[in-house]
Motif scaffolding. Structure first.
Motif, mmCIF file in Angstrom:
data_model
loop_
_atom_site.group_PDB
_atom_site.id
_atom_site.type_symbol
_atom_site.label_atom_id
_atom_site.label_comp_id
_atom_site.label_asym_id
_atom_site.label_seq_id
_atom_site.Cartn_x
_atom_site.Cartn_y
_atom_site.Cartn_z
ATOM 1 N N UNK A 165 0.852 -1.194 0.000
ATOM 2 C CA UNK A 165 0.000 0.000 0.000
ATOM 3 C C UNK A 165 0.886 1.241 0.000
ATOM 4 N N UNK A 166 0.681 2.129 -0.952
ATOM 5 C CA UNK A 166 1.464 3.356 -1.030
ATOM 6 C C UNK A 166 0.534 4.553 -0.982
ATOM 7 N N UNK A 167 1.090 5.715 -0.771
ATOM 8 C CA UNK A 167 0.318 6.960 -0.742
ATOM 9 C C UNK A 167 0.907 7.918 -1.766
ATOM 10 N N UNK A 168 0.030 8.639 -2.442
ATOM 11 C CA UNK A 168 0.504 9.600 -3.435
ATOM 12 C C UNK A 168 0.992 10.857 -2.738
ATOM 13 N N UNK A 169 1.806 11.618 -3.434
ATOM 14 C CA UNK A 169 2.327 12.870 -2.890
ATOM 15 C C UNK A 169 2.428 13.889 -4.001
ATOM 16 N N UNK A 170 2.235 15.147 -3.649
ATOM 17 C CA UNK A 170 2.339 16.231 -4.635
ATOM 18 C C UNK A 170 3.768 16.723 -4.786
ATOM 19 N N UNK A 171 4.693 16.193 -3.989
ATOM 20 C CA UNK A 171 6.094 16.590 -4.081
ATOM 21 C C UNK A 171 6.710 15.980 -5.340
ATOM 22 N N UNK A 172 7.460 16.797 -6.094
ATOM 23 C CA UNK A 172 8.153 16.315 -7.282
ATOM 24 C C UNK A 172 9.644 16.612 -7.153
ATOM 25 N N UNK A 173 10.437 15.890 -7.912
ATOM 26 C CA UNK A 173 11.867 16.148 -7.996
ATOM 27 C C UNK A 173 12.168 16.686 -9.396
ATOM 28 N N UNK A 174 12.724 17.897 -9.467
ATOM 29 C CA UNK A 174 13.152 18.468 -10.746
ATOM 30 C C UNK A 174 14.490 17.832 -11.111
ATOM 31 N N UNK A 175 14.534 17.108 -12.210
ATOM 32 C CA UNK A 175 15.766 16.432 -12.643
ATOM 33 C C UNK A 175 16.407 17.203 -13.787
ATOM 34 N N UNK A 176 17.725 17.319 -13.744
ATOM 35 C CA UNK A 176 18.473 18.048 -14.761
ATOM 36 C C UNK A 176 19.643 17.185 -15.249
ATOM 37 N N UNK A 177 20.193 17.485 -16.413
ATOM 38 C CA UNK A 177 21.381 16.765 -16.878
ATOM 39 C C UNK A 177 22.595 17.159 -16.043
ATOM 40 N N UNK A 178 23.718 16.431 -16.176
ATOM 41 C CA UNK A 178 24.882 16.682 -15.315
ATOM 42 C C UNK A 178 25.787 17.814 -15.783
ATOM 43 N N UNK A 179 25.373 18.595 -16.804
ATOM 44 C CA UNK A 179 26.307 19.552 -17.400
ATOM 45 C C UNK A 179 26.694 20.695 -16.446
ATOM 46 N N UNK A 180 25.928 20.936 -15.380
ATOM 47 C CA UNK A 180 26.266 22.008 -14.431
ATOM 48 C C UNK A 180 26.821 21.462 -13.109
ATOM 49 N N UNK A 181 27.072 20.169 -13.047
ATOM 50 C CA UNK A 181 27.549 19.596 -11.788
ATOM 51 C C UNK A 181 28.895 20.167 -11.348
ATOM 52 N N UNK B 107 36.943 19.433 5.688
ATOM 53 C CA UNK B 107 36.927 18.552 4.521
ATOM 54 C C UNK B 107 35.774 18.950 3.599
ATOM 55 N N UNK B 108 36.037 19.173 2.287
ATOM 56 C CA UNK B 108 34.960 19.542 1.366
ATOM 57 C C UNK B 108 33.862 18.485 1.322
ATOM 58 N N UNK B 109 32.661 18.937 1.011
ATOM 59 C CA UNK B 109 31.509 18.045 0.908
ATOM 60 C C UNK B 109 31.829 16.857 0.014
ATOM 61 N N UNK B 110 31.492 15.639 0.493
ATOM 62 C CA UNK B 110 31.851 14.426 -0.242
ATOM 63 C C UNK B 110 30.668 13.475 -0.384
ATOM 64 N N UNK B 111 29.449 13.974 -0.196
ATOM 65 C CA UNK B 111 28.275 13.122 -0.338
ATOM 66 C C UNK B 111 27.909 12.904 -1.783
ATOM 67 N N UNK B 112 26.705 12.424 -2.018
ATOM 68 C CA UNK B 112 26.222 12.291 -3.383
ATOM 69 C C UNK B 112 26.083 13.666 -4.019
ATOM 70 N N UNK B 113 26.174 13.711 -5.326
ATOM 71 C CA UNK B 113 26.022 14.949 -6.091
ATOM 72 C C UNK B 113 24.822 14.782 -7.006
ATOM 73 N N UNK B 114 23.890 15.724 -6.964
ATOM 74 C CA UNK B 114 22.668 15.579 -7.751
ATOM 75 C C UNK B 114 22.211 16.933 -8.279
ATOM 76 N N UNK B 115 22.034 17.065 -9.596
ATOM 77 C CA UNK B 115 21.568 18.332 -10.186
ATOM 78 C C UNK B 115 20.048 18.418 -10.143
ATOM 79 N N UNK B 116 19.488 18.437 -8.954
ATOM 80 C CA UNK B 116 18.042 18.349 -8.770
ATOM 81 C C UNK B 116 17.558 19.391 -7.773
ATOM 82 N N UNK B 117 16.261 19.578 -7.719
ATOM 83 C CA UNK B 117 15.610 20.396 -6.691
ATOM 84 C C UNK B 117 14.264 19.758 -6.388
ATOM 85 N N UNK B 118 13.752 20.026 -5.194
ATOM 86 C CA UNK B 118 12.396 19.596 -4.856
ATOM 87 C C UNK B 118 11.415 20.682 -5.277
ATOM 88 N N UNK B 119 10.286 20.277 -5.857
ATOM 89 C CA UNK B 119 9.232 21.207 -6.282
ATOM 90 C C UNK B 119 7.946 20.821 -5.571
#
Length: 483
Positions: free
Chosen positions: A1-17, A34-46
Motif C-alpha cells: 500500500x502506497x500513498x501519493x504525494x504532490x512533491x516532485x523532484x526536478x531532474x536536470x542533466x549533469x552539465x552544471x555539476x 573537509x569539502x563536501x563528499x556526499x552524493x552529487x545531484x543536479x536536482x531540486x524539490x518542487x
C-alpha cells in the motif's frame, strides 16, 4: 500500500555539476575542514503553491502544540507536583538544577523562537515526524540553499520556497552581536552565513558548543560577547541543552537578561521540546483534550511505548500495508516480532528522553525490519532501556516515500545514475513571542539518501560498494510552483 504525494523532484542533466561543486567551495561547504563528499545531484524539490500555503496552518498547529504542552505540564505540576507518571516522563534524566530551570521556564511560558519541522512529505496529512528547536549546521543549509539557486536559476512558473540567508538575517537582527552554536565540525560552513548576514546589516558570530563560556561574560546586568579585542552586548543566543555546556550561574544570568528583555535566549532553558514524549501527548488518552485536531492532523501519529504491552491499535490504521490489522491484534511484543516483515518493518521506535546520545542525530531511532531475529535484537535494546531505567520511548508508523532521483559521486560529476532514494524535508519556522501569531516560514532544504533515516551526509563520503550498491546522501533546495 502506497500513498501519493504532490512533491516532485526536478531532474536536470549533469552539465552544471562541476559548477555546483565550485559553488560549494565558494560557500564554505566543508565539515571539519573537509569539502563536501556526499552524493552529487543536479536536482531540486518542487512543491505546489497549495502545499506551501497549507504549511502556514501547520506552522500555527505546531505553535499551538507548544502552548498546549505548557498548559498540560503546568496543570500536572500544580495538581501533583513531581508525583505523577507523566511529569516523571517529561522530567526523566533531569538533575535538580535542570528540573528547576525547566519548571521556571514553563511558569514564565517561555517560547522557542525557531523551529525546524522534520517532514516525510509536504502538503499531506501527518507529515511532521519531529520538531527540532535547535538544529545544527544552519550555515551549511543556507549555503546549500544559495548554491543550488545560484547554479540552477528559477525557471518560469517557479518561486523560491524561502531564502535562508535573508531569513536568518531577520531572526538575528538587532543591536549587539548574535551568537549561533554547533558542533565544531560545522564551523567552516558558518563562515558563509556570518558573512552573508553581515552584508544585510546583521552581526552574527559562531561558537562551538564547548567554547561558548569562553566568549560570554556577565558585566553587571549585561551579557557581553568577547569578539577578539573588543566586547559587545549579546543580542541573541541560539543554543539548547544549556546545562551541558555552561554553569548554572551563567544560565541564571542569561535568563534574567532574557526576562528583562535585553537579550533573546533561544531555546529557553527547558528540555520539554528536546525530547520526543510531547509528540505522543496529542494522541494519548487522558491528554487529547489539551490539543486540537489540527495538531493531530499535522504530526505523525505517535504513542508512548508500553514495555509490557504493545497496544498498537491507534497506529495500525496508518501502516501502509494491507495486513496492517495484524499489528492491532498483537497482544505481546513477541507477537509484534512475529508479524510479517512488511508490516513489522513499518513500526518505528524512538528514544523519547533527553539522553544526549540517543535523542538526536538518528541514534535512538529504530525500525523493526529485517529478520525476526534482527527485530528481536532491536526490540531487546529498546526494552532493556525502558524497563531497567524507566526511560520513555515512543512508537510511530513509518510514512516515508521514495523517489527516483538522478545522482552521482563527486569523483564522476559528468555521469548520472538513477537511484531509489528516501527523503526528509526540513522546514524552518520563526515563531513570535506572542502566542497565536502565525509563524514565519524562513525556508528549508530537502535531504535525500540511500537509507531511511536520511542524514544530510555532511561528513560521510558517498561510495559504491563492490556489489554495486550505492551509499550516501545529499541536500538540495526547495521550490514552489505557481498556482
Amino acid at each position: 500500500m502506497t500513498a501519493s504525494t504532490a512533491v516532485e523532484i526536478i531532474a536536470r542533466p549533469p552539465d552544471r555539476n562541476r559548477d555546483l561543486i565550485a559553488e560549494f567551495g565558494r560557500n564554505h561547504l566543508r565539515y571539519d575542514g573537509v569539502p563536501f563528499a556526499g552524493l552529487l545531484s543536479p536536482t531540486s524539490t518542487l512543491i505546489p503553491a497549495a502545499a506551501r500555503n497549507r504549511l502556514y496552518g501547520d506552522a500555527r498547529a505546531v505553535d499551538g502544540w507548544y502552548e498546549n504542552l505548557l498548559d498540560l505540564y503546568l496543570d500536572l505540576l500544580n495538581t501533583h507536583g513531581g508525583d505523577h507518571d507523566m511529569v516523571r516522563a517529561l522530567e526523566w534524566g533531569l538533575d535538580d538544577d535542570m528540573r528547576r530551570l525547566q519548571r521556571e521556564s514553563a511558569a514564565r511560558r517561555d517560547r522557542p523562537r525557531i523551529a525546524r519541522l522534520d517532514c516525510v512529505d509536504l502538503g499531506s496529512d501527518h507529515f511532521v515526524t519531529e520538531v527540532q528547536w535547535k538544529g545544527a549546521g544552519e550555515g551549511w543549509l543556507a549555503a546549500i540553499d544559495r548554491s543550488y539557486r545560484s547554479v540552477f536559476p528559477l525557471q518560469d512558473g517557479h518561486r523560491p520556497f524561502g531564502d535562508l540567508v535573508a531569513g536568518w538575517a531577520g531572526v538575528f537582527s538587532g543591536d549587539g552581536c548574535s551568537v549561533n552554536t554547533g558542533r565544531r565540525g560545522w564551523g567552516d560552513a558558518e563562515q558563509f552565513l556570518n558573512a552573508e548576514v553581515a552584508a544585510l546589516g546583521t552581526t552574527l558570530t559562531w561558537s562551538d558548543f564547548d567554547d561558548i563560556t569562553k566568549i560570554l561574560r556577565v558585566d553587571g546586568g549585561r551579557i557581553l560577547v568577547d569578539a577578539g579585542d573588543r566586547s559587545v552586548p549579546l543580542n541573541h543566543l541560539f543554543l539548547d541543552r544549556l546545562t551541558e555546556v555552561m554553569p548554572v550561574s551563567l544560565i541564571d544570568a542569561l535568563v534574567n537578561a532574557a526576562t528583562a528583555g535585553t537579550i533573546i535566549l533561544d531555546t529557553p532553558p527547558s528540555y520539554l521540546f528536546n525530547q520526543k514524549v510531547p509528540l505522543a501527548l496529542p494522541f494519548t488518552p487522558g491528554y487529547e483534550h489539551y490539543f486540537s485536531d489540527d495538531i493531530r492532523r499535522t504530526l505523525i501519529p505517535t504513542i508512548l511505548l508500553n514495555p509490557g504491552h504493545p497496544d498498537l491499535k491507534r497506529l495500525a490504521p496508518f501502516l501502509r500495508h494491507d495486513d496492517r490489522d495484524a499489528a492491532a491484534h498483537a497482544d505481546s511484543w513477541d507477537d509484534v516480532v512475529n508479524l510479517p516483515e512488511p508490516v513489522r518493518g513499518l513500526i518505528v521506535l524512538k528514544c523519547g528522553s533527553i539522553d544526549q546520545y540517543h535523542n538526536h542525530g538518528g541514534q535512538g531511532v529504530f525500525r523493526l525490519d529485517g529478520s525476526p531475529e534482527q527485530a528481536a535484537a532491536t526490540l531487546k535494546t529498546v526494552l532493556d532501556r525502558a524497563v531497567a531505567h524507566g526511560e520513555p520511548w515512543v512508537v510511530q508508523p513509518y510514512l516515508g516515500h521514495r523517489w527516483q532521483v538522478p545522482a552521482t559521486v563527486m569523483s564522476r560529476p559528468d555521469e548520472l545514475t538513477t537511484l531509489d532514494l528516501h527523503a526528509k524535508f526540513g522546514v524552518y519556522l520563526h515563531l513570535f513571542r506572542a502566542p497565536g501569531v502565525t509563524p514565519r516560514i524562513l525556508g528549508g532544504v530537502a535531504s535525500l539518501g540511500t537509507t531511511w533515516k536520511v542524514s544530510g551526509a555532511s561528513k560521510t563520503p558517498a561510495f559504491v560498494s563492490e556489489d554495486g550498491t550505492w551509499h550516501g546522501a545529499f541536500r538540495h533546495d526547495i521550490r514552489v510552483a505557481d498556482a
